[in-house]
Design a protein around this motif. Structure first.
Motif, PDB file in Angstrom:
ATOM      1  N   ASP A  54     -12.323   9.483  -1.849  1.00 45.13           N
ATOM      2  CA  ASP A  54     -11.561   8.541  -2.700  1.00 45.13           C
ATOM      3  C   ASP A  54     -10.492   7.608  -1.618  1.00 45.13           C
ATOM      4  O   ASP A  54      -9.407   8.007  -1.845  1.00 45.13           O
ATOM      5  CB  ASP A  54     -11.003   8.945  -3.920  1.00 45.13           C
ATOM      6  N   PRO A  55     -11.112   6.825  -0.581  1.00 47.49           N
ATOM      7  CA  PRO A  55     -10.212   6.492   0.212  1.00 47.49           C
ATOM      8  C   PRO A  55      -9.094   5.640  -0.423  1.00 47.49           C
ATOM      9  O   PRO A  55      -7.769   5.537   0.048  1.00 47.49           O
ATOM     10  CB  PRO A  55     -11.139   5.217   0.971  1.00 47.49           C
ATOM     11  N   VAL A  79      -3.599   4.460  -1.804  1.00 42.41           N
ATOM     12  CA  VAL A  79      -4.467   4.635  -0.706  1.00 42.41           C
ATOM     13  C   VAL A  79      -4.499   6.314  -0.303  1.00 42.41           C
ATOM     14  O   VAL A  79      -3.551   7.045  -0.858  1.00 42.41           O
ATOM     15  CB  VAL A  79      -4.353   3.872   0.630  1.00 42.41           C
ATOM     16  N   ASN A  80      -5.543   6.750  -0.009  1.00 42.77           N
ATOM     17  CA  ASN A  80      -5.564   8.400   0.529  1.00 42.77           C
ATOM     18  C   ASN A  80      -4.933   8.674   1.889  1.00 42.77           C
ATOM     19  O   ASN A  80      -5.078   7.965   3.222  1.00 42.77           O
ATOM     20  CB  ASN A  80      -7.130   8.742   0.639  1.00 42.77           C
ATOM     21  N   HIS A  81      -4.132   9.791   1.968  1.00 44.01           N
ATOM     22  CA  HIS A  81      -3.626  10.191   3.188  1.00 44.01           C
ATOM     23  C   HIS A  81      -4.447  10.306   4.362  1.00 44.01           C
ATOM     24  O   HIS A  81      -4.155  10.120   5.551  1.00 44.01           O
ATOM     25  CB  HIS A  81      -2.659  11.171   2.866  1.00 44.01           C
ATOM     26  N   ALA A  83       1.045  -1.232  -0.075  1.00 39.51           N
ATOM     27  CA  ALA A  83       0.000   0.061  -0.108  1.00 39.51           C
ATOM     28  C   ALA A  83       0.821   1.322  -0.040  1.00 39.51           C
ATOM     29  O   ALA A  83       2.107   1.287   0.610  1.00 39.51           O
ATOM     30  CB  ALA A  83      -0.945   0.179   1.299  1.00 39.51           C
ATOM     31  N   VAL A  84       0.346   2.298  -0.644  1.00 42.45           N
ATOM     32  CA  VAL A  84       1.095   3.384  -0.591  1.00 42.45           C
ATOM     33  C   VAL A  84       0.334   4.700  -0.681  1.00 42.45           C
ATOM     34  O   VAL A  84      -0.760   4.724  -1.319  1.00 42.45           O
ATOM     35  CB  VAL A  84       2.270   3.650  -1.951  1.00 42.45           C
ATOM     36  N   THR A  85       0.661   5.675  -0.135  1.00 37.96           N
ATOM     37  CA  THR A  85      -0.054   6.961  -0.326  1.00 37.96           C
ATOM     38  C   THR A  85      -0.005   7.531  -1.636  1.00 37.96           C
ATOM     39  O   THR A  85       1.134   7.930  -2.324  1.00 37.96           O
ATOM     40  CB  THR A  85       0.508   8.079   0.741  1.00 37.96           C
TER      41      THR A  85
END
Length: 362
Positions: free
Chosen positions: A342-343, A112-114, A80-82
């Motif tokens: 947008d998660p 993913v969303n910060h 997973a990455v911001t």
């Protein structure tokens, strides 16, 4: 795949290179390489400096996190990455690294969303998030009230800052007081020895006709700066501790008042506070007092999990895997203004099937 997904998370939205490893809702590793000292002489984060620091720190920090977690990269169930929001150049470093590792390992990639990650990290401290949860996120770039029905797919913004975020105001007032950078921790420290009622600084957007859940700290910042300048111009000593305490009280008063009001208005029984400013001792204290009075359960992660870190990204990634959310495509890009609605950034297809099952990572 184990019953609880094992996910590595990469966070590079600002000046922290964070890499976390999470199994389900259990934190296994939280490695951080900070470039804050490199920005201190500029009085704020310099995007190009941050991006270069991420480049240098990325591989060593990932290796450190895997070693700390006691797992091998090939055992991961996802990366997973911001993907945003944040500084464009800094985000690109993280997204590029995540793509490289995911491709080499043949693992699914989750952008993913910060902000959603800042909410999800509380699962590592207090267990699964109640649904719904009200979240107050307060940092150098964000002051937001968010209602989360499902952290992987349904996050609704109720209010946000219309100018300076709370953390940004802390940095600016610390600079005016010659206290250094970053401003949050030092203001908190000086405020503990000051009188929060010594100076009546304004509370922005708290009038009856003002937006109920939006925040504004620009006027407060200007009022404090002018008060300090007037004392100096008159040749009088500036009571630094009282200024720090009075300024801090004005900030946390507005934040907690609006957060509790949002919970009551929406019928939500849980308030989660996250972001770097959530480490502030007075914010925690006042939030606890007001939530207890209102019958609201307060959830605040330990300070280390409030600031930017890879663990929060891994936590949201693990939740994506557990709930069967679609992985991101290889054309995943950094989006400096990615909306919290947008998660995560899903792909149009399962890109894992395009990758050889042979592990390319040595």
């Amino acid at each position: 795949m184990a019953d609880e997904p094992l996910v590595l998370g990469i966070e590079t939205s600002c000046d922290e290179t964070g890499v976390g490893v999470v199994r389900g809702t259990t934190l296994l590793a939280d490695a951080v390489a900070s470039s804050v000292d490199e920005h201190a002489r500029f009085g704020g984060v310099v995007p190009e400096v941050a991006s270069r620091a991420h480049l240098e720190a990325m591989v060593p920090t990932i290796d450190r996190a895997l070693k700390e977690a006691g797992v091998s990269a090939k055992d991961l169930d996802g990366i997973a990455v911001t993907a945003g929001p944040g500084l464009a150049g800094a985000l690109l470093v993280g997204v590029s690294a995540a793509k490289a590792y995911a491709y080499a390992l043949g693992k699914p990639l989750y952008g993913v969303n910060h902000l959603a990650s800042h909410i999800c990290v509380d699962q590592l401290e207090h267990g699964p998030l109640p649904e719904p949860t009200m979240a107050l996120l307060v940092s150098g770039g964000h002051s937001s009230l968010l209602l989360s029905e499902d952290i992987t797919s349904d996050v609704r913004p109720l209010g946000a800052t219309i100018d300076d975020a709370a953390g940004e105001a802390f940095d600016k007032i610390a600079r005016v007081l010659n206290l250094g950078f970053p401003g949050g921790p030092v203001i908190d420290r000086y405020a503990r020895e000051g009188d929060p009622e010594a100076i009546a600084f304004p509370r922005g957007l708290t009038g009856p006709r003002d937006p109920a859940y939006d925040f504004s700290f620009s006027g407060l910042k200007t009022a404090v700066a002018r008060w300090i300048e007037a004392r100096r111009a008159a040749g009088e000593e500036v009571p630094v501790r009282d200024v720090a305490a009075s300024f801090q009280e004005a900030v946390v008063d507005v934040l907690t008042r609006k957060a509790v009001r949002a919970c009551k208005d929406e019928g939500v029984e849980h308030l989660m506070i996250g972001g770097g400013v959530a480490a502030n001792s007075r914010l925690r204290e006042l939030a606890r007092h007001r939530c207890e009075a209102a019958g609201i359960e307060l959830r605040v992660p330990r300070p280390k999990l409030c600031t930017d870190n890879g663990a929060m990204v891994a936590a949201l990634g693990a939740e994506m895997v557990a709930r069967g959310r679609s992985a991101s495509s290889w054309d995943l890009s950094a989006d400096s203004s990615l909306p919290v609605t947008d998660p995560h950034v899903p792909g149009n297809h399962d890109h894992v099937h395009e990758v050889s099952k042979e592990n390319l990572y040595s």
